[in-house]
Design a protein around this motif. Structure first.
Motif, short mmCIF file in Angstrom:
data_model
loop_
_atom_site.label_atom_id
_atom_site.label_comp_id
_atom_site.label_asym_id
_atom_site.label_seq_id
_atom_site.Cartn_x
_atom_site.Cartn_y
_atom_site.Cartn_z
N ILE A 4 0.84 -1.20 0.00
CA ILE A 4 0.00 0.00 0.00
C ILE A 4 0.87 1.25 0.00
O ILE A 4 0.62 2.20 -0.74
CB ILE A 4 -0.97 -0.02 1.20
CG1 ILE A 4 -1.96 -1.18 1.04
CG2 ILE A 4 -1.72 1.31 1.32
CD1 ILE A 4 -2.81 -1.43 2.25
N GLY A 5 1.92 1.26 0.80
CA GLY A 5 2.85 2.39 0.83
C GLY A 5 3.58 2.55 -0.50
O GLY A 5 3.76 3.67 -1.00
N ILE A 6 4.01 1.44 -1.06
CA ILE A 6 4.72 1.48 -2.35
C ILE A 6 3.79 2.00 -3.45
O ILE A 6 4.18 2.84 -4.26
CB ILE A 6 5.28 0.09 -2.69
CG1 ILE A 6 6.42 -0.25 -1.73
CG2 ILE A 6 5.75 0.02 -4.14
CD1 ILE A 6 6.91 -1.67 -1.82
N ALA A 7 2.56 1.50 -3.46
CA ALA A 7 1.60 1.97 -4.46
C ALA A 7 1.30 3.45 -4.27
O ALA A 7 1.18 4.20 -5.26
CB ALA A 7 0.32 1.15 -4.37
N LEU A 12 1.56 8.87 -6.32
CA LEU A 12 1.88 10.27 -6.03
C LEU A 12 2.97 10.78 -6.97
O LEU A 12 2.86 11.87 -7.54
CB LEU A 12 2.32 10.43 -4.57
CG LEU A 12 2.71 11.82 -4.13
CD1 LEU A 12 1.51 12.76 -4.20
CD2 LEU A 12 3.27 11.79 -2.72
N ALA A 13 4.00 9.99 -7.16
CA ALA A 13 5.09 10.40 -8.06
C ALA A 13 4.59 10.50 -9.49
O ALA A 13 4.99 11.42 -10.22
CB ALA A 13 6.24 9.40 -7.97
N ALA A 14 3.71 9.60 -9.90
CA ALA A 14 3.18 9.65 -11.26
C ALA A 14 2.34 10.90 -11.49
O ALA A 14 2.44 11.55 -12.54
CB ALA A 14 2.35 8.40 -11.55
N VAL A 15 1.55 11.28 -10.50
CA VAL A 15 0.72 12.49 -10.62
C VAL A 15 1.60 13.73 -10.67
O VAL A 15 1.42 14.61 -11.53
CB VAL A 15 -0.30 12.55 -9.47
CG1 VAL A 15 -0.97 13.92 -9.40
CG2 VAL A 15 -1.34 11.46 -9.61
N VAL A 16 2.57 13.81 -9.78
CA VAL A 16 3.47 14.98 -9.76
C VAL A 16 4.27 15.04 -11.06
O VAL A 16 4.42 16.11 -11.66
CB VAL A 16 4.40 14.93 -8.53
CG1 VAL A 16 5.48 15.99 -8.61
CG2 VAL A 16 3.60 15.08 -7.25
N GLY A 36 11.38 5.82 -8.03
CA GLY A 36 11.82 4.46 -8.30
C GLY A 36 12.89 4.00 -7.33
O GLY A 36 12.87 2.85 -6.85
N VAL A 37 13.82 4.88 -7.01
CA VAL A 37 14.89 4.53 -6.06
C VAL A 37 14.30 4.29 -4.67
O VAL A 37 14.66 3.32 -3.99
CB VAL A 37 15.96 5.64 -6.03
CG1 VAL A 37 16.92 5.45 -4.87
CG2 VAL A 37 16.72 5.68 -7.34
N VAL A 38 13.37 5.14 -4.24
CA VAL A 38 12.74 4.96 -2.94
C VAL A 38 11.99 3.63 -2.89
O VAL A 38 12.08 2.88 -1.91
CB VAL A 38 11.78 6.15 -2.62
CG1 VAL A 38 10.91 5.85 -1.41
CG2 VAL A 38 12.57 7.42 -2.41
N ILE A 39 11.28 3.32 -3.96
CA ILE A 39 10.54 2.06 -4.00
C ILE A 39 11.50 0.86 -3.99
O ILE A 39 11.26 -0.13 -3.29
CB ILE A 39 9.61 2.03 -5.23
CG1 ILE A 39 8.46 3.02 -5.02
CG2 ILE A 39 9.07 0.63 -5.48
CD1 ILE A 39 7.61 3.24 -6.25
N LEU A 40 12.60 0.95 -4.74
CA LEU A 40 13.58 -0.14 -4.72
C LEU A 40 14.16 -0.37 -3.34
O LEU A 40 14.30 -1.51 -2.89
CB LEU A 40 14.70 0.14 -5.72
CG LEU A 40 14.39 -0.16 -7.18
CD1 LEU A 40 15.58 0.23 -8.06
CD2 LEU A 40 14.07 -1.62 -7.38
N PHE A 41 14.51 0.72 -2.64
CA PHE A 41 15.04 0.56 -1.29
C PHE A 41 13.99 -0.03 -0.35
O PHE A 41 14.30 -0.84 0.52
CB PHE A 41 15.57 1.88 -0.74
CG PHE A 41 16.94 2.22 -1.23
CD1 PHE A 41 18.00 1.37 -1.03
CD2 PHE A 41 17.17 3.41 -1.91
CE1 PHE A 41 19.28 1.66 -1.49
CE2 PHE A 41 18.44 3.73 -2.36
CZ PHE A 41 19.49 2.86 -2.16
N ALA A 42 12.73 0.35 -0.54
CA ALA A 42 11.66 -0.21 0.29
C ALA A 42 11.50 -1.70 0.03
O ALA A 42 11.30 -2.49 0.96
CB ALA A 42 10.35 0.53 0.01
N ILE A 43 11.61 -2.09 -1.22
CA ILE A 43 11.48 -3.51 -1.56
C ILE A 43 12.67 -4.30 -1.02
O ILE A 43 12.51 -5.36 -0.41
CB ILE A 43 11.37 -3.68 -3.09
CG1 ILE A 43 10.04 -3.13 -3.59
CG2 ILE A 43 11.52 -5.14 -3.49
CD1 ILE A 43 9.96 -3.02 -5.10
#
Length: 129
Positions: A4-7, A12-16, A36-43
């Protein structure tokens, strides 16, 4: 971080990025890459249990620990090459994205050469037996 956080970060990034793309395309690309980098680190922060489970499965199957290393490096190359290629495509550089994907494929082949060598040696032993 859960899905949910990743989505949420991705949407949010896509809209901005979509809003910025009209006036400042370069900032839109930077927002996409940063997200993308934030999501990769989260994963990758939650990957450790899966990595240890893969290691246990391969060792239970009697495979060498070097195979685990090769598998994990190969997965890392796949993820990194795909991320870089997608970032290039977002920036409108399709040829560069194709080059990154090709480089990733070649890196994987080079990394897997010891596995191919083991397979050939095993086949030669079976043929000679």
């Amino acid at each position: 971080m859960d899905i949910i956080g990743i989505a949420g970060i991705a949407v949010l990034a896509a809209v901005v990025a979509a809003m910025l793309r009209r006036y400042h395309k370069e900032y839109a690309v930077l927002i996409s890459i940063a997200a993308g980098v934030v999501i990769l680190f989260a994963i990758f922060s939650g990957v450790q249990p899966a990595v240890s489970q893969i290691g246990k499965l391969l060792s239970a199957a009697g495979l060498s620990a070097s195979y685990t290393v090769i598998l994990l490096k190969t997965l890392g190359i796949c993820f990194l090459a795909q991320f870089a290629a997608d970032a290039c495509r977002d920036a409108g550089e399709n040829a560069l994205a194709s080059n990154v994907e090709l480089a990733g494929k070649i890196a994987i082949i080079i990394l897997a050469l010891p596995l191919f060598e083991d397979i050939v040696q095993t086949a030669a032993k079976l043929a000679g037996a």
